[in-house]
Design a protein around this motif. Sequence first.
Motif, PDB file in Angstrom:
ATOM      1  N   SER A  29     -15.317 -34.578 -27.290  1.00 22.74           N
ATOM      2  CA  SER A  29     -14.342 -33.429 -26.947  1.00 22.74           C
ATOM      3  C   SER A  29     -15.043 -32.062 -26.673  1.00 22.74           C
ATOM      4  O   SER A  29     -16.009 -31.748 -27.198  1.00 22.74           O
ATOM      5  N   GLY A  37     -12.337 -29.462 -19.283  1.00 23.68           N
ATOM      6  CA  GLY A  37     -11.336 -30.130 -19.830  1.00 23.68           C
ATOM      7  C   GLY A  37     -11.511 -30.763 -21.339  1.00 23.68           C
ATOM      8  O   GLY A  37     -12.697 -30.645 -21.647  1.00 23.68           O
ATOM      9  N   GLN A  38     -10.477 -31.083 -22.189  1.00 31.09           N
ATOM     10  CA  GLN A  38     -10.768 -31.375 -23.542  1.00 31.09           C
ATOM     11  C   GLN A  38     -11.535 -32.806 -23.814  1.00 31.09           C
ATOM     12  O   GLN A  38     -12.286 -32.755 -24.649  1.00 31.09           O
ATOM     13  N   TYR A  39     -11.219 -33.700 -23.030  1.00 29.68           N
ATOM     14  CA  TYR A  39     -11.793 -35.036 -23.278  1.00 29.68           C
ATOM     15  C   TYR A  39     -12.873 -35.522 -22.149  1.00 29.68           C
ATOM     16  O   TYR A  39     -12.343 -35.557 -21.085  1.00 29.68           O
ATOM     17  N   ARG A  64     -12.197 -39.755 -23.747  1.00 30.49           N
ATOM     18  CA  ARG A  64     -11.856 -39.976 -25.223  1.00 30.49           C
ATOM     19  C   ARG A  64     -12.763 -39.087 -26.176  1.00 30.49           C
ATOM     20  O   ARG A  64     -13.966 -38.729 -25.828  1.00 30.49           O
ATOM     21  N   GLN A  82      -9.479 -41.152 -29.035  1.00 31.35           N
ATOM     22  CA  GLN A  82      -8.233 -40.227 -28.942  1.00 31.35           C
ATOM     23  C   GLN A  82      -8.321 -39.548 -27.494  1.00 31.35           C
ATOM     24  O   GLN A  82      -9.454 -39.330 -26.916  1.00 31.35           O
ATOM     25  N   SER A  83      -7.212 -39.638 -26.916  1.00 28.85           N
ATOM     26  CA  SER A  83      -7.089 -39.064 -25.740  1.00 28.85           C
ATOM     27  C   SER A  83      -6.006 -38.154 -25.508  1.00 28.85           C
ATOM     28  O   SER A  83      -5.024 -38.007 -26.472  1.00 28.85           O
ATOM     29  N   GLU A  84      -5.650 -37.441 -24.386  1.00 34.54           N
ATOM     30  CA  GLU A  84      -4.387 -36.621 -24.284  1.00 34.54           C
ATOM     31  C   GLU A  84      -3.214 -37.300 -24.558  1.00 34.54           C
ATOM     32  O   GLU A  84      -2.235 -36.736 -25.074  1.00 34.54           O
TER      33      GLU A  84
END
Length: 103
Positions: A29, A37-39, A64, A82-84
């Motif tokens: 992340s 972007g976050q992932y 992820r 974990q993803s969006e």
Amino acid sequence: ATPTTGAPSPRLNTAHDWTGTTLLIFGGSSFPGDPEGQYKADGAAFDLSGMAWSPIPMFIDLGRSAPASVWNGQEWLVWGGQSEGGPLDDGHFYNPGLGRGGT
């Protein structure tokens, strides 16, 4: 010093394993405010003998954070994370000797 050319962008919660000669890094992340972007859905390999980074071919299509991973001596197995959309329960493999992976 470790070179930064070709290295993955700064990130947290990656899948990462040591093959005995190469460090494999995938996903993770971003830091707050990262425009990418976050992932993360990319990765890189650091070859210690050559002191060089190279991109890992895309073998997982969804970014992820915090996936589980293990090196089995021939293939790198990456599972979940974990993803969006929430927790993931899929698994993927990458074979550095062949330069490819899949599900």
